[in-house]
Design an enzyme around this catalytic site. Structure first.
Site, mmCIF file in Angstrom:
data_model
loop_
_atom_site.group_PDB
_atom_site.id
_atom_site.type_symbol
_atom_site.label_atom_id
_atom_site.label_comp_id
_atom_site.label_asym_id
_atom_site.label_seq_id
_atom_site.Cartn_x
_atom_site.Cartn_y
_atom_site.Cartn_z
ATOM 1 N N ARG A 49 15.842 36.540 15.945
ATOM 2 C CA ARG A 49 16.038 37.709 16.945
ATOM 3 C C ARG A 49 17.931 37.716 15.011
ATOM 4 O O ARG A 49 18.709 38.862 15.115
ATOM 5 C CB ARG A 49 18.035 36.731 16.829
ATOM 6 C CG ARG A 49 17.302 36.872 18.733
ATOM 7 C CD ARG A 49 18.033 36.133 19.486
ATOM 8 N NE ARG A 49 18.993 36.858 20.026
ATOM 9 C CZ ARG A 49 19.162 37.294 20.918
ATOM 10 N NH1 ARG A 49 17.930 37.513 21.664
ATOM 11 N NH2 ARG A 49 20.030 38.058 21.448
ATOM 12 N N TYR B 236 4.834 33.508 20.647
ATOM 13 C CA TYR B 236 4.721 34.329 19.647
ATOM 14 C C TYR B 236 5.283 35.028 18.094
ATOM 15 O O TYR B 236 6.365 33.330 17.596
ATOM 16 C CB TYR B 236 5.275 36.058 20.380
ATOM 17 C CG TYR B 236 6.697 36.158 20.144
ATOM 18 C CD1 TYR B 236 7.666 36.163 18.939
ATOM 19 C CD2 TYR B 236 6.829 36.018 21.594
ATOM 20 C CE1 TYR B 236 8.170 37.011 19.447
ATOM 21 C CE2 TYR B 236 8.378 36.362 21.678
ATOM 22 C CZ TYR B 236 9.435 36.058 20.815
ATOM 23 O OH TYR B 236 11.175 36.347 20.320
ATOM 24 N N ASP C 247 25.047 43.330 27.853
ATOM 25 C CA ASP C 247 25.459 42.072 29.229
ATOM 26 C C ASP C 247 26.780 41.839 29.367
ATOM 27 O O ASP C 247 27.028 41.005 30.515
ATOM 28 C CB ASP C 247 24.734 41.201 27.642
ATOM 29 C CG ASP C 247 23.481 40.520 27.903
ATOM 30 O OD1 ASP C 247 22.841 41.085 28.572
ATOM 31 O OD2 ASP C 247 23.683 39.028 27.520
#
Length: 381
Positions: A104, A209, A290
């Site tokens: 991120r 992943y 969000d």
């Protein structure tokens, strides 16, 4: 022509993407973020083709490709046996953009690279907004104020901007907790699959992943039932117990257990969502990401839809004078809300790609830069 000056509250993925897209549209923006600095919190993120198209337009795709892992496929397997439930190979030409997995912080740094430092104001915790049919005044906890022609609330699931313009309420916690960890892959005795793999259990799942092109780092994120009595707005990344995590997945496939055995520590955060809001804007204040459509992470579309919002909002605002801001916000909502509401519902049900042969092109084929704005965005049938 009076070009609007816009304040963005929140410098997360959606806020930084909006700063990038609005600046490209020639709009003067200032970003206000409550954190004192940007930190490298341990979490991975998937950017599927729909959001990668936006990132390409912002000008950060090449930077992301240098470091990110490009999975072979979107792979779904039965948790204990490893049987394939559904696999979707993801070559770049399938939807016109790559599928990339990354840390991120690498995505955030890429977005920050196209936004000048002098328009990002840190340690600015919003305490109030005031609009009386004209410019909006923002008040901050440090006693300062700022004025803008409009405000974009990109301040996340615990959005104060939303509380001010829509009314206070609480996000929905349905009793699910996510454990997550990022660690060097050389801690594992052997490699994992080159695909992004979701392992489905009875009442839990785990996604695993690589986050780097060189496959030097691996990420895991889970969903398990657990009470949320410890949740506060500040507890979004609390420390988890790695032994509890291993116990929860003790009956899973050996590849999953190998990853968890190698995991040195983990964090946990509450999976929060909301039902679709009645409106995304009031006057000259609008919500994105969000702040208006938080969703479970089960489709990997939370940040992606925030990034889509940024491109569409910039298109709706391009060439608009101050007097046209409210109409532009309504146009943005009319296009985006049906799509994000559908994604919220499918993600909440946690059925995406678990089997069947439904066509995902409505999701991954969407191009926020070119889609007609005066019709609802593509959504599932």
């Amino acid at each position: 022509m009076t070009q609007p000056k816009i304040a963005i509250v929140g410098a997360g993925m959606g806020g930084m993407a909006a700063a990038g897209t609005l600046r490209q549209a020639g709009i003067d923006v200032q970003v206000y973020e409550q954190a004192q600095r940007f930190g490298r919190i341990g979490a991975g993120i998937q950017m599927l083709p729909n959001s990668m198209k936006v990132l390409r337009g912002i000008g950060v795709e090449a930077r992301l490709r240098e470091h990110a892992h490009a999975p072979y496929s979107h792979l779904n397997r039965v948790g204990d046996t490893g049987e394939i439930k559904r696999e979707l190979p993801m070559p770049e030409d399938l939807y016109g953009a790559p599928f990339l997995c990354m840390h991120r912080a690498d995505l955030h740094e890429a977005l920050a690279s196209v936004v000048p430092n002098d328009i990002i104001h840190l340690n600015k915790k919003l305490t109030g907004l005031e609009q009386n049919g004209g410019p909006v005044t923002l008040s901050f906890a440090d006693g300062t104020t700022a004025t803008a022609d409009a405000v974009i609330g990109a301040d996340g699931v615990h959005s104060l901007v939303r509380d001010i313009i829509i009314g206070p309420d609480k996000p929905i916690h349905r009793g699910r907790i996510a454990y997550r960890a990022v660690f060097p892959s050389d801690r594992m005795p052997r490699p994992i699959s080159g695909s992004r793999t979701k392992w489905w259990g009875q009442d839990c799942h785990i996604v695993i992943y690589y986050t780097r092109k060189d496959r030097g780092e691996v990420y895991l994120v889970t969903s398990v039932p657990e009470p949320g009595d410890w949740i506060t707005p500040e507890s979004w990344s609390a420390k988890g117990d790695v032994e509890d995590l291993r116990t929860a997945y003790a009956g899973f496939h050996e590849e999953v257990r190998m990853v968890l055995d190698a995991c040195p520590e983990c964090h946990k955060w509450a999976i929060l969502e909301r039902d679709p809001l009645p409106t995304w804007s009031r006057g000259r204040v609008v919500l994105i990401g969000d702040a208006c459509h938080p969703m479970t992470p089960y489709m990997a579309q939370g940040a992606a839809t925030s990034i889509e919002d940024a491109a569409v909002l910039a298109r709706c605002l391009q060439g608009v004078e101050v007097t046209g801001l409210e109409a532009a916000f309504k146009r943005f909502e009319a296009h985006r809300k049906p799509r994000t509401s559908k994604i919220q519902a499918i993600s909440s049900a946690n059925t995406w790609m678990s089997g069947g042969n439904d066509d995902p092109s409505w999701l991954y084929g969407y191009d926020a830069w070119t889609v007609p704005l005066d019709a609802s965005a593509p959504q599932a049938a």
